[in-house]
Motif scaffolding. Structure first.
Motif, mmCIF file in Angstrom:
data_model
loop_
_atom_site.group_PDB
_atom_site.id
_atom_site.type_symbol
_atom_site.label_atom_id
_atom_site.label_comp_id
_atom_site.label_asym_id
_atom_site.label_seq_id
_atom_site.Cartn_x
_atom_site.Cartn_y
_atom_site.Cartn_z
ATOM 1 N N GLU A 1 -70.217 5.439 31.149
ATOM 2 C CA GLU A 1 -68.825 5.611 31.579
ATOM 3 C C GLU A 1 -68.116 6.601 30.670
ATOM 4 O O GLU A 1 -67.325 7.435 31.122
ATOM 5 N N LEU A 2 -68.401 6.508 29.391
ATOM 6 C CA LEU A 2 -67.795 7.428 28.433
ATOM 7 C C LEU A 2 -68.330 8.846 28.645
ATOM 8 O O LEU A 2 -67.575 9.825 28.572
ATOM 9 N N ALA A 3 -69.628 8.967 28.926
ATOM 10 C CA ALA A 3 -70.205 10.286 29.214
ATOM 11 C C ALA A 3 -69.558 10.896 30.455
ATOM 12 O O ALA A 3 -69.298 12.111 30.497
ATOM 13 N N ASN A 4 -69.277 10.066 31.449
ATOM 14 C CA ASN A 4 -68.629 10.575 32.666
ATOM 15 C C ASN A 4 -67.209 11.069 32.390
ATOM 16 O O ASN A 4 -66.717 11.965 33.069
ATOM 17 N N PHE A 5 -66.544 10.463 31.395
ATOM 18 C CA PHE A 5 -65.233 10.985 30.988
ATOM 19 C C PHE A 5 -65.387 12.416 30.487
ATOM 20 O O PHE A 5 -64.631 13.321 30.872
ATOM 21 N N TYR A 6 -66.392 12.652 29.633
ATOM 22 C CA TYR A 6 -66.607 13.998 29.109
ATOM 23 C C TYR A 6 -66.991 14.970 30.215
ATOM 24 O O TYR A 6 -66.573 16.140 30.207
ATOM 25 N N ILE A 7 -67.763 14.496 31.183
ATOM 26 C CA ILE A 7 -68.125 15.355 32.315
ATOM 27 C C ILE A 7 -66.881 15.734 33.114
ATOM 28 O O ILE A 7 -66.715 16.877 33.540
ATOM 29 N N SER A 8 -65.964 14.759 33.292
ATOM 30 C CA SER A 8 -64.763 15.017 34.088
ATOM 31 C C SER A 8 -63.855 16.067 33.460
ATOM 32 O O SER A 8 -63.095 16.737 34.152
ATOM 33 N N ILE A 9 -63.936 16.217 32.131
ATOM 34 C CA ILE A 9 -63.120 17.235 31.469
ATOM 35 C C ILE A 9 -63.974 18.452 31.109
ATOM 36 O O ILE A 9 -63.538 19.319 30.339
ATOM 37 N N GLU A 10 -65.203 18.486 31.645
ATOM 38 C CA GLU A 10 -66.124 19.602 31.484
ATOM 39 C C GLU A 10 -66.498 19.853 30.029
ATOM 40 O O GLU A 10 -66.646 20.998 29.593
ATOM 41 N N ASN A 11 -66.654 18.784 29.283
ATOM 42 C CA ASN A 11 -67.143 18.874 27.912
ATOM 43 C C ASN A 11 -68.621 18.488 27.940
ATOM 44 O O ASN A 11 -68.998 17.346 27.674
ATOM 45 N N GLY A 12 -69.439 19.455 28.292
ATOM 46 C CA GLY A 12 -70.856 19.186 28.524
ATOM 47 C C GLY A 12 -71.599 18.731 27.287
ATOM 48 O O GLY A 12 -72.488 17.868 27.374
ATOM 49 N N SER A 13 -71.277 19.281 26.122
ATOM 50 C CA SER A 13 -72.025 18.934 24.917
ATOM 51 C C SER A 13 -71.834 17.456 24.543
ATOM 52 O O SER A 13 -72.800 16.759 24.203
#
Length: 298
Positions: free
Chosen positions: A176-188
């Motif tokens: 879920e936390l990784a999906n937050f980063y994906i949603s803001i386009e923070n791929g790393s």
């Protein structure tokens, strides 16, 4: 003699009048209620009823039912102080945390992002751990996105880091936390957290799908294809994983491989618009214009 008789008669009349006045006055006094007493009431003060002592369960229910979030928080904190070993300890802590979420959101609406961030931080730090699934999904997981999209980006990243520490042993919560980063386009960051989830559960198809999305955000399409292929291997029935794999095959100039996957998806469900659209585009890419137009007509 006559004068003396008249005098005695006058004295007698005065005596009778005085007697009548005294008699009537005594009767009136006897009928008048004494001070502090009233007709038809008890002579002593009424005894106040003893207030009912609520049970632990009743106190928890009463605190939980308070309408205003600040009052509910205070009442539940007092409950936890009074009953530190209560069986309702975790529900009380979760309700305090969810109430604080409401308070924080009100602060955001009132133009107090710093105050909102501090309140959200309390939710993360003082909420019961490990986070239950419902509590995490309904309260914790939404905090970084709420802060980020309201302009509090540094606070969003700080709290996301705190959440990651508290959820370090839970692969589903890490995703879920990784999906937050994906949603803001923070791929790393998405890639790092997804890999941490895979380290905990190497057989999670969902983790590999998230990893594929993280690689895609980083424009690493070959790695994304590999992650999608692993997700399909782990869960052959996953429509999303197959569709993602087919889309990337087409993007990498492999329309034939993409067509095969799209056909498989449509064989399972012919009413799959994304798969139908992907098939049409892949057929055009493949040079099969006749079938592409036939599919387009559908």
């Amino acid at each position: 003699m006559i004068a003396e008789a008249a005098y005695e008669q006058g004295v007698m009349k005065k005596a009778v009048l005085i007697f009548l006045v005294l008699f009537l006055s005594a009767g009136a006094i006897a009928q008048k209620p004494l001070p502090g007493k009233q007709r038809g009431t008890a002579s002593t003060a009424a005894v106040k009823p003893t207030p009912k002592i609520l049970t632990e369960k009743e106190q928890f229910e009463a605190a939980s039912a308070l309408e205003l979030a600040p009052e509910r928080i205070s009442a539940l904190q007092k409950f936890l102080t009074d009953f530190p070993e209560s069986g309702n300890r975790i529900p009380a802590q979760e309700l305090i945390a969810s109430s604080r979420v409401l308070v924080a959101e009100e602060k955001l609406l009132a133009g107090d992002p710093a105050g909102a961030a501090e309140t959200f931080k309390l939710v993360v730090e003082e909420g019961p751990k490990p986070y239950t699934k419902q509590f995490f999904n309904e309260s914790i997981a939404k905090i970084p996105s709420t802060l980020f999209w309201r302009g509090s980006r540094p606070a969003a990243f700080e709290i996301a880091g705190l959440i990651e520490k508290n959820a370090a042993d839970n692969p589903a919560q890490l995703l879920e936390l990784a999906n937050f980063y994906i949603s803001i386009e923070n791929g790393s960051e998405a890639l790092r957290v997804a890999q941490a989830a895979i380290a905990l559960d190497a057989n999670s198809a969902s983790a590999y799908q998230t990893l594929a999305l993280a690689h895609r955000v980083n424009f690493d399409l070959e790695e994304s294809v590999a992650a999608y292929a692993k997700a399909v291997e782990l869960d052959p029935g996953s429509v999303n994983a197959k569709r993602g794999l087919a889309d990337l095959k087409r993007a990498l100039g492999k329309p034939g491989e993409a067509v095969a996957i799209y056909r498989e998806l449509l064989a399972a469900n012919e009413n799959d618009p994304p798969a139908r659209s992907g098939l049409i585009l892949a057929l055009f890419d493949e040079g099969n214009q006749t079938e592409a137009e036939s599919q387009l007509a559908k």
